[in-house]
Design a protein around this motif. Structure first.
Motif, PDB file in Angstrom:
ATOM      1  N   CYS A  70      71.024 -51.003 -26.566  1.00 59.23           N
ATOM      2  CA  CYS A  70      71.423 -50.126 -27.667  1.00 59.23           C
ATOM      3  C   CYS A  70      70.935 -50.743 -28.968  1.00 59.23           C
ATOM      4  N   SER A  71      70.092 -50.020 -29.691  1.00 57.75           N
ATOM      5  CA  SER A  71      69.443 -50.579 -30.868  1.00 57.75           C
ATOM      6  C   SER A  71      69.575 -49.663 -32.078  1.00 57.75           C
ATOM      7  N   ASN A  72      69.539 -50.289 -33.261  1.00 62.20           N
ATOM      8  CA  ASN A  72      69.402 -49.508 -34.489  1.00 62.20           C
ATOM      9  C   ASN A  72      68.014 -48.868 -34.519  1.00 62.20           C
ATOM     10  N   HIS A  73      67.831 -47.878 -35.387  1.00 59.69           N
ATOM     11  CA  HIS A  73      66.582 -47.107 -35.394  1.00 59.69           C
ATOM     12  C   HIS A  73      66.203 -46.765 -36.829  1.00 59.69           C
ATOM     13  N   SER A  74      65.041 -47.258 -37.269  1.00 59.29           N
ATOM     14  CA  SER A  74      64.617 -46.982 -38.639  1.00 59.29           C
ATOM     15  C   SER A  74      63.193 -46.474 -38.754  1.00 59.29           C
ATOM     16  N   ASP A 149      67.304 -46.154 -43.332  1.00 62.83           N
ATOM     17  CA  ASP A 149      66.353 -46.708 -44.297  1.00 62.83           C
ATOM     18  C   ASP A 149      65.966 -48.146 -43.978  1.00 62.83           C
ATOM     19  N   GLY A 150      66.437 -48.664 -42.841  1.00 66.67           N
ATOM     20  CA  GLY A 150      66.091 -50.012 -42.429  1.00 66.67           C
ATOM     21  C   GLY A 150      67.017 -51.091 -42.944  1.00 66.67           C
ATOM     22  N   ASN A 151      67.927 -50.734 -43.831  1.00 70.23           N
ATOM     23  CA  ASN A 151      68.842 -51.709 -44.413  1.00 70.23           C
ATOM     24  C   ASN A 151      70.219 -51.714 -43.770  1.00 70.23           C
ATOM     25  N   ARG A 152      70.490 -50.742 -42.914  1.00 70.63           N
ATOM     26  CA  ARG A 152      71.851 -50.605 -42.396  1.00 70.63           C
ATOM     27  C   ARG A 152      71.845 -49.843 -41.084  1.00 70.63           C
ATOM     28  N   LEU A 153      72.970 -49.929 -40.393  1.00 71.79           N
ATOM     29  CA  LEU A 153      73.190 -49.150 -39.186  1.00 71.79           C
ATOM     30  C   LEU A 153      74.037 -47.945 -39.554  1.00 71.79           C
ATOM     31  N   LEU A 154      73.572 -46.753 -39.179  1.00 72.77           N
ATOM     32  CA  LEU A 154      74.343 -45.547 -39.438  1.00 72.77           C
ATOM     33  C   LEU A 154      75.465 -45.419 -38.400  1.00 72.77           C
ATOM     34  N   GLU A 155      76.226 -44.372 -38.515  1.00 68.06           N
ATOM     35  CA  GLU A 155      77.324 -44.150 -37.568  1.00 68.06           C
ATOM     36  C   GLU A 155      76.786 -44.031 -36.148  1.00 68.06           C
ATOM     37  N   VAL A 156      77.414 -44.742 -35.244  1.00 69.05           N
ATOM     38  CA  VAL A 156      77.003 -44.731 -33.841  1.00 69.05           C
ATOM     39  C   VAL A 156      77.729 -43.609 -33.100  1.00 69.05           C
ATOM     40  N   LYS A 157      76.961 -42.805 -32.377  1.00 71.82           N
ATOM     41  CA  LYS A 157      77.531 -41.702 -31.590  1.00 71.82           C
ATOM     42  C   LYS A 157      77.743 -42.189 -30.157  1.00 71.82           C
ATOM     43  N   SER A 158      78.910 -41.957 -29.639  1.00 71.15           N
ATOM     44  CA  SER A 158      79.297 -42.559 -28.357  1.00 71.15           C
ATOM     45  C   SER A 158      78.965 -41.701 -27.137  1.00 71.15           C
ATOM     46  N   VAL A 181      71.020 -54.653 -29.545  1.00 73.41           N
ATOM     47  CA  VAL A 181      69.740 -55.171 -30.036  1.00 73.41           C
ATOM     48  C   VAL A 181      69.555 -54.690 -31.470  1.00 73.41           C
ATOM     49  N   SER A 182      69.001 -55.543 -32.317  1.00 75.45           N
ATOM     50  CA  SER A 182      68.635 -55.079 -33.657  1.00 75.45           C
ATOM     51  C   SER A 182      67.142 -55.255 -33.860  1.00 75.45           C
ATOM     52  N   ILE A 183      66.553 -54.314 -34.591  1.00 75.49           N
ATOM     53  CA  ILE A 183      65.142 -54.398 -34.984  1.00 75.49           C
ATOM     54  C   ILE A 183      65.099 -54.392 -36.502  1.00 75.49           C
ATOM     55  N   LYS A 241      84.491 -45.282 -25.836  1.00 75.64           N
ATOM     56  CA  LYS A 241      84.540 -45.386 -27.292  1.00 75.64           C
ATOM     57  C   LYS A 241      84.745 -46.831 -27.747  1.00 75.64           C
ATOM     58  N   ASP A 242      85.478 -47.613 -26.950  1.00 80.81           N
ATOM     59  CA  ASP A 242      85.645 -49.025 -27.284  1.00 80.81           C
ATOM     60  C   ASP A 242      84.313 -49.762 -27.189  1.00 80.81           C
ATOM     61  N   VAL A 243      83.552 -49.450 -26.140  1.00 78.78           N
ATOM     62  CA  VAL A 243      82.229 -50.062 -25.990  1.00 78.78           C
ATOM     63  C   VAL A 243      81.332 -49.670 -27.150  1.00 78.78           C
ATOM     64  N   SER A 244      81.362 -48.400 -27.519  1.00 80.16           N
ATOM     65  CA  SER A 244      80.545 -47.920 -28.634  1.00 80.16           C
ATOM     66  C   SER A 244      80.868 -48.675 -29.919  1.00 80.16           C
ATOM     67  N   ALA A 245      82.155 -48.850 -30.198  1.00 84.54           N
ATOM     68  CA  ALA A 245      82.572 -49.543 -31.421  1.00 84.54           C
ATOM     69  C   ALA A 245      82.154 -51.011 -31.400  1.00 84.54           C
ATOM     70  N   THR A 246      82.316 -51.656 -30.249  1.00 84.71           N
ATOM     71  CA  THR A 246      81.942 -53.073 -30.139  1.00 84.71           C
ATOM     72  C   THR A 246      80.441 -53.258 -30.286  1.00 84.71           C
ATOM     73  N   ILE A 247      79.670 -52.388 -29.630  1.00 82.95           N
ATOM     74  CA  ILE A 247      78.211 -52.470 -29.732  1.00 82.95           C
ATOM     75  C   ILE A 247      77.761 -52.262 -31.177  1.00 82.95           C
ATOM     76  N   ALA A 248      78.358 -51.304 -31.871  1.00 83.49           N
ATOM     77  CA  ALA A 248      78.000 -51.052 -33.267  1.00 83.49           C
ATOM     78  C   ALA A 248      78.265 -52.278 -34.125  1.00 83.49           C
ATOM     79  N   THR A 249      79.406 -52.931 -33.919  1.00 83.05           N
ATOM     80  CA  THR A 249      79.742 -54.135 -34.681  1.00 83.05           C
ATOM     81  C   THR A 249      78.720 -55.239 -34.434  1.00 83.05           C
TER      82      THR A 249
END
Length: 265
Positions: A70-74, A149-158, A181-183, A241-249
């Protein structure tokens, strides 16, 4: 003038490599040869080199399977960067299938195309993703559902984390691994981008693809950092939803660490 020569040279090399590798990938997909999984990594490494995208990896890919990343996307570059370091398949919105160039590449990498707006199809889509993971493939999910915009993670959809749950019965251990994962795009010509300039590497949806691609090639030297975090075990009693929140953090922590120039475990 030098920039345009670089673009021409990159185009020639990428075209030559594609002429050789793409027909082989088509055959590999047709007959389900195992090389269909690692051939895209070879192609993406060459393309990253030609475009001047230098990739640094921190942490390590989870060794246990089944595995969802699970990765951020910019940016569209995320696909190439991630594909250059691991043999992966992507979960992509259905519109990507019809994009010029990138749609073809996505199909050659056997991406899973999903229709996010049609809730009634979520089960079938999750089932396909689960089947691919159960077969040993590493699936990449961009849970934001769009680019930032590459500076942040937006809201994660579970919602599509449900695919991990559907893969659990097929796992010999009764667990599916979900790894954050972060890019991050950190430098241009060796100089730190900074918050103001980082959106130059990002590709929000309202920017045309071709001009952005040309700008990246003209630049010729962008550093990307891929950071693998600690994976979560997803079992039959795990709360999605707990997994989603933990992964986002964890993605946020990894991303912030890369952007600030420090390693985060």
């Amino acid at each position: 003038m030098i920039a345009w020569l670089r673009i021409a040279l990159a185009a020639v090399v990428i075209l030559a490599v594609s002429i050789v590798l793409m027909p082989l990938q088509v055959l590999a997909l047709r007959f389900d040869w195992r090389l269909r999984r690692w051939l895209p990594r070879v192609w993406h490494r060459i393309v990253c080199y030609c475009l001047g995208i230098r990739v640094r990896v921190t942490g390590s890919l989870e060794g246990r399977r089944p595995l969802m990343l699970c990765s951020n996307h910019s940016s569209w570059m995320d696909i190439m960067v991630m594909s250059s370091v691991a043999d992966v398949a992507f979960i992509a919105k259905i519109e990507v299938r019809d994009w010029p160039i990138f749609g073809t590449l996505a199909k050659l990498q056997k991406s899973v195309f999903v229709v996010r707006e049609e809730k009634r199809r979520t089960g079938d889509q999750a089932s396909e993703i689960a089947g691919r993971m159960a077969d040993g493939e590493i699936v990449v999910l961009f849970p934001e559902g769009t680019t930032s915009d590459g500076n942040r993670l937006l809201e994660v959809k579970s919602s599509l984390f449900g695919a991990a749950a559907m893969a659990v019965p097929f796992s010999p251990t009764g667990m599916v691994m979900v790894q954050p994962v972060s890019i991050a795009y950190t430098r241009v010509h060796g100089i730190a981008m900074g918050r103001y300039h980082r959106p130059l590497a990002a590709w929000p949806g309202d920017i045309e693809l071709l001009p952005h691609l040309i700008d990246i090639v003209k630049c010729g030297a962008i550093d990307a950092e891929v950071s693998f975090g600690e994976a979560i075990e997803y079992g039959d009693k795990t709360n999605r939803k707990d997994v989603s929140a933990t992964i986002a953090t964890r993605i946020r922590r990894l991303l912030n660490g890369s952007l600030r120039g420090r390693d985060v475990g």
